[in-house]
Design an enzyme around this catalytic site. Sequence first.
Site, PDB file in Angstrom:
ATOM      1  N   THR A   1       0.798  -1.035  -0.164  1.00 39.12           N
ATOM      2  CA  THR A   1      -0.218  -0.009  -0.005  1.00 39.12           C
ATOM      3  C   THR A   1       0.968   1.398  -0.105  1.00 39.12           C
ATOM      4  OG1 THR A   1       0.190   0.226   2.335  1.00 39.12           O
ATOM      5  CG2 THR A   1      -1.809  -1.081   1.357  1.00 39.12           C
TER       6      THR A   1
ATOM      7  N   GLU B   1      -5.730  -3.993   0.193  1.00 41.91           N
ATOM      8  CA  GLU B   1      -5.708  -5.219   1.221  1.00 41.91           C
ATOM      9  C   GLU B   1      -6.837  -6.171   1.253  1.00 41.91           C
ATOM     10  OE1 GLU B   1      -5.047  -2.088   1.895  1.00 41.91           O
ATOM     11  OE2 GLU B   1      -4.048  -1.874   3.665  1.00 41.91           O
TER      12      GLU B   1
HETATM   13  P1  ADP Z   1      -3.824   3.860  -1.632  1.00 37.59           P
HETATM   14  O1  ADP Z   1      -4.332   3.884  -0.128  1.00 37.59           O
HETATM   15  O2  ADP Z   1      -2.407   3.537  -1.951  1.00 37.59           O
HETATM   16  O3  ADP Z   1      -4.583   4.785  -2.596  1.00 37.59           O
HETATM   17  P2  ADP Z   1      -5.907   1.739  -2.071  1.00 37.59           P
HETATM   18  O4  ADP Z   1      -6.416   1.610  -3.323  1.00 37.59           O
HETATM   19  O5  ADP Z   1      -5.566   0.380  -1.363  1.00 37.59           O
HETATM   20  O6  ADP Z   1      -4.638   2.442  -2.030  1.00 37.59           O
HETATM   21  O7  ADP Z   1      -6.794   2.777  -1.263  1.00 37.59           O
HETATM   22  C1  ADP Z   1      -7.964   2.235  -0.533  1.00 37.59           C
HETATM   23  C2  ADP Z   1      -8.802   3.276  -0.333  1.00 37.59           C
HETATM   24  O8  ADP Z   1      -9.244   4.115  -1.241  1.00 37.59           O
HETATM   25  C3  ADP Z   1     -10.133   2.864   0.832  1.00 37.59           C
HETATM   26  O9  ADP Z   1      -9.747   2.484   1.911  1.00 37.59           O
HETATM   27  C4  ADP Z   1     -10.833   4.058   0.647  1.00 37.59           C
HETATM   28  O10 ADP Z   1     -10.492   5.020   1.698  1.00 37.59           O
HETATM   29  C5  ADP Z   1     -10.295   4.844  -0.639  1.00 37.59           C
HETATM   30  N1  ADP Z   1     -11.435   4.347  -1.910  1.00 37.59           N
HETATM   31  C6  ADP Z   1     -11.508   3.417  -2.878  1.00 37.59           C
HETATM   32  N2  ADP Z   1     -12.457   3.372  -3.408  1.00 37.59           N
HETATM   33  C7  ADP Z   1     -13.510   4.433  -3.127  1.00 37.59           C
HETATM   34  C8  ADP Z   1     -14.561   4.952  -3.549  1.00 37.59           C
HETATM   35  N3  ADP Z   1     -15.161   4.516  -4.332  1.00 37.59           N
HETATM   36  N4  ADP Z   1     -15.013   5.965  -2.917  1.00 37.59           N
HETATM   37  C9  ADP Z   1     -14.292   6.477  -1.769  1.00 37.59           C
HETATM   38  N5  ADP Z   1     -13.249   6.182  -1.447  1.00 37.59           N
HETATM   39  C10 ADP Z   1     -12.535   4.881  -1.993  1.00 37.59           C
END
Ligand code: ADP
Length: 542
Positions: free
Chosen positions: A184, A328
């Site tokens: 991450t 995750e």
């Molecule tokens: P990074 O933290 O590196 O951006 P991730 O893709 O794992 O990597 O991030 C996940 C986070 O992105 C989620 O916990 C959430 O906070 C946010 N997220 C993902 N999709 C959405 C969505 N459709 N709407 C709002 N927040 C989102």
Amino acid sequence: MDGMMMHRPLRVADILTFAEEIHADQGIVSSTVEGGMHRLGYADMGARSRKLAKALLALGVGIGDRVATLAWNGYRHMELYYGTPGMGAVCHTINPRLSAEQMAYIVNHADDKVMFLDLTFVPMVERLASQFPGNLIYVIQTDRAHMPDTTLRALCYEELLAAQDDGYDWPDLSEETACGLCYTSGTTGHPKGALYSHRSMVLHALMVGVCMPYCMQPGRKVLPVVPMFHANAWGLAHAAPMAGASLVMPGPHLDGASVFDLMDGEEVFSAWGVPTVWLGLMAEIEKRGRVPAGFGEVVIGGSAAPASMIRFYEDQGVSVCHAWGMTEMSPVGTLGILSPSMQAQPARDRLRLKSSQGRRMFGVDLKIVGEHGTRQPHDGAATGELFVRGSTVVSGYYANEEASAAALDDDGWFGTGDMASISPEGFLTITDRAKDLIKSGGEWISSIDVENMAMAHPDIANCAVIAVPHPKWGERPVLVAVPAVEAPNTDAIMAHLAEHLAKWQLPDDVVYVDELPLTATGKVSKLTLRRQYADHELPGAV
Ligand code: ADP
């Protein structure tokens, strides 16, 4: 009494073997780093992936070793997605947009044995090589004719493959064997590694395939704009070959005009990516006065899709699926799929449902937990921290005892750090990342809510709402906006927000900027903005 069925391990290589036989007429179309388009059927991809597996063995890679990739979406990256785990090693996708410090940390923490890199990243790796393990083997993903002059002692990908034949049987691995590793981006502290298994990867592909029947079918063309270095390209690299859909790969060309041309030329039906990419495509669609040929579905996730964006695409006849997930979770958790009766609802209600983050996939359980650890009802009103559970969710982090110990609650659920509500029909609404919520005078303000409203105003092209310290209220929201017009009308924007929000939820200030800072995964970096505006003087604050 146990059932009496065979136990065949779920293995990633079996997806490829299946696609080679059953979907041989489908495959990968790539816009390449070297320039031009490249087409590869699943049958040839199978043969090349087996050659790659043998090449890895010849390089001394063994079961469980980590093999790094620094690559755009393209056919060679697909071969690494299959050839590496197929022979028992772990495909470690690295996000090239990470800082030098984070990248050095990741490569050393993963203790990568080999690194495969696209031509684009040669200069970057040359700069970083002294911080990487001394015995790391570099392979540049190109042919001899395009090999660059480099200070790296690097091998040539096509030569490695040419030295092997494709006579190779994928080994019988246990389905629990590690198959992929993705860190991450870690806005705070060191990045943490999600270590996927063959079993979790195959299950995730099946789950995505079941939930997305319109695009996951033979002959469909699907475009992952979401990078393969970011959370398994949301499962597409595995779900598409399984279903017989072809993948159209954008390589490094991710701007609105390039994405439009690629989709138009290949008649892509379904395209997946983060909101920033779809903002770029919206501008291009407006410029050209039409959508790309064949465009029927857009999957938007990674951060909240504003309602105005959803309405724009739906008005153009493109069905929007708003998705939520995280690295995750392999990463998909929820998808905005409506039932036929919901589809038949008035446009306004449909838009409300589509603006939520959708409903859970089979195999993903959700719960929300309030401040004192009490489980909240799924009534669409109660909010709390979102926890998840399922066979495609991490149980801890790779070689990180401290983070692993903190990952799960006492009942074995993973804490997402997102604040959310869930409706009785199962629609998830993310109100914020816990760390992005704004606490003003003891009340919480959802930055996503305010952004959603602001994005609906025609003077705003893009925006983020952040907390700025306030002497009386603790924090107050500030709207940082990229204007869509030369002279944005702040009074009109505030009046528009006041129509939808309570007075105390309104931003104290609007700041205009040329562009918003992005994270390594292409999302607006609120952390950077909070730092930039930490000392911002709020009107009226003393
Ligand atoms: P990074 O933290 O590196 O951006 P991730 O893709 O794992 O990597 O991030 C996940 C986070 O992105 C989620 O916990 C959430 O906070 C946010 N997220 C993902 N999709 C959405 C969505 N459709 N709407 C709002 N927040 C989102």
